[in-house]
Design an enzyme around this catalytic site. Structure first.
Site: not given
Length: 252
Positions: A11, A130
């Site tokens: 990330d 998500d």
């Protein structure tokens, strides 16, 4: 039988690798180029790079950083964050990405899935979802790095996206993200059983047993994790040896 894949995730925020809990409390986890090289050397099957603030900051993914990482690894490389146009995809593929991951932009404009699949091939298009389980027990799609809730159920959106040409789904449970309490087995299994494309489980991997569970019970094709690898809590060779001993097919 196809081998199960272990995928470390980088990330990226401001050019550094970061990690949070439930999409918040972000902290630094190191240099992405060094980490990528280490994971490739340790036997990771693939690598995922997600520019986590690209959509919110309305900018493109860092193609120079993608290029630097691509030169250090010899495994399939998926890149996501702020991708909206065919030109965005072309730039990333030219800089060494093998696949691209779309999330919010694809939800807001599903036709880009079809256009990317037609022009670059379904195998190149990964849909990142998500997902959050709400009080009603159902899983909903969230956008913009988990900041915006939608009314769309995860199973519905995943099916629509596969029909449009997505070649793989990266499912991140926001409830489990960074908690190291195990993956979301039920929703992962549901998608694996009902869809024709591979499912990558993400969110909650904390030990080797969790990976066994997500392959054996969650029926995932791949499992993605970040903090346990970044902070050297579990190494990829250890994890693969454990899975192999448990009769999970992995590439050693």
């Amino acid at each position: 039988m196809l081998t199960k894949r272990i995928i470390p995730c980088l990330d990226i925020k401001d050019g550094r690798t970061v990690k949070g809990i439930n999409f918040e409390q972000i902290r630094d986890a190191g240099d992405p180029v060094e980490l990528a090289a280490l994971y490739a050397q340790q036997g990771a099957d693939e690598l995922v790079f997600l520019d986590i603030t690209a959509t919110v900051e309305r900018r493109k993914t860092l193609s120079e950083l993608v290029n630097k990482i691509a030169h250090k690894i010899n495994i399939p490389f998926t890149v996501g964050g702020g991708i909206q146009t065919e030109e965005d995809v072309s730039i990333l593929l030219q800089n060494g990405a093998d696949k691209i991951s779309v999330n919010s932009a694809a939800f807001k404009n599903p036709s880009i899935i079809q256009s990317f699949a037609t022009n670059f091939g379904s195998q190149c298009v990964v849909l990142a979802i998500d997902a959050k389980c709400e009080e009603d027990g159902r899983w909903y799609v969230y956008l913009n790095g988990g900041r915006i809730k939608t009314d769309k159920l995860v199973e519905e959106w995943a099916k629509e996206a596969v029909d449009l040409g997505v070649g793989e789904i990266l499912l991140t449970s926001m409830n489990h993200d960074g908690t190291k309490q195990g993956f979301a087995l039920d929703i992962t299994a549901k998608l694996s059983e009902t869809l024709s494309v591979p499912i990558i489980a993400s969110g909650g991997g904390g030990n080797a047993q969790h990976f066994y569970d997500v392959f054996a019970k969650g029926k995932a094709d791949a499992a993605l994790a970040a903090s346990i690898f970044h902070y050297k809590e579990v190494s990829i060779p250890e994890l693969k040896n454990y899975l192999y001993q448990q009769q999970i097919p992995v590439r050693l």
